[in-house]
Motif scaffolding. Sequence first.
Motif, PDB file in Angstrom:
ATOM      1  N   TYR A  94       0.853  -1.180   0.000  1.00 14.58           N
ATOM      2  CA  TYR A  94       0.000   0.000   0.000  1.00 14.58           C
ATOM      3  C   TYR A  94       0.891   1.233   0.000  1.00 14.58           C
ATOM      4  O   TYR A  94       1.847   1.321   0.785  1.00 14.58           O
ATOM      5  N   ALA A  95       0.587   2.209  -0.854  1.00 11.41           N
ATOM      6  CA  ALA A  95       1.378   3.436  -0.933  1.00 11.41           C
ATOM      7  C   ALA A  95       0.480   4.652  -0.734  1.00 11.41           C
ATOM      8  O   ALA A  95      -0.492   4.822  -1.471  1.00 11.41           O
ATOM      9  N   PRO A  96       0.795   5.503   0.251  1.00 13.84           N
ATOM     10  CA  PRO A  96      -0.032   6.680   0.502  1.00 13.84           C
ATOM     11  C   PRO A  96       0.187   7.816  -0.488  1.00 13.84           C
ATOM     12  O   PRO A  96      -0.513   8.828  -0.429  1.00 13.84           O
ATOM     13  N   SER A  97       1.145   7.659  -1.386  1.00 13.66           N
ATOM     14  CA  SER A  97       1.402   8.691  -2.388  1.00 13.66           C
ATOM     15  C   SER A  97       1.976   8.033  -3.635  1.00 13.66           C
ATOM     16  O   SER A  97       2.458   6.888  -3.592  1.00 13.66           O
ATOM     17  N   ALA A  98       1.959   8.780  -4.738  1.00  9.88           N
ATOM     18  CA  ALA A  98       2.539   8.263  -5.975  1.00  9.88           C
ATOM     19  C   ALA A  98       4.037   8.051  -5.813  1.00  9.88           C
ATOM     20  O   ALA A  98       4.596   7.078  -6.346  1.00  9.88           O
TER      21      ALA A  98
END
Length: 259
Positions: A219-223
């Motif tokens: 999971y990535a909270p930003s690009a």
Amino acid sequence: MPKPTILSSLADRFSRGETVVSAWCGLPDVSTAAILAQEDFDAVVLDMQHGPLTLGEAIRAIPLINAAGKPAIGRIPVGEFQNVSKLLDSGASGVIAPMINTLEDARTFAAYAKYPPLGERSWGSYGGLGASGLDPNSYLREANGFSLSFAMIETREAMAILDDILALDGIDAVFVGPSDLSIALFGGQRIDATAPEVDEAIKHIVARASAVGKPVAVYAPSAERAKAALDLGAKMVTVMSDTALLRSAAQRALGIVRG
């Protein structure tokens, strides 16, 4: 024999060593998932662990995602393994199970995700069967290969038995939750999903999973963090959430208008 189409696309991409960039939806309006599925994402994750999205709404969103030619992946709430089969029956290509901290957790998850003799999933596929392009007996034989199970690795307990989880035939991939992993790594003292310690843990997970030919999702909270996770060896990343994308776009637009 016709091959599965949408349902097999996620497993097919992993088998070819390709990367998957997914949207992440937690808002309850199914049109949000449908809109994101029409963009250039490779898949759409429906998150029922956090936020207001319910199982019924996820099940209604899955055919809309599939209609856009994209695989759908559902994340169940902690321990709600009975919903794994429901998601797969409705046409999801994979299910993410959070907080898999023991081998019993992993085995239970796999049992609900896989048909006999590998697991204990019962017959009742409707959306999945229709989307697969297969007759019932072919679906029964092939579904274990394309209905993917993602065990979340986000605690010290899970890290300690990572190799044992990866060794289970009914677990197809692992999914890293970097925020909870950071909480675990820092003894509950802080949250920092971008900390170097988290990146080192992801590298370790990727190395162990790669050794047995299983993909790692993050999971990535930003690009930027999504790109970093791919650089660390992840085969799948989710880029922000629907809420974060909406707020980010609103803030950029307002900055231009009021700037």
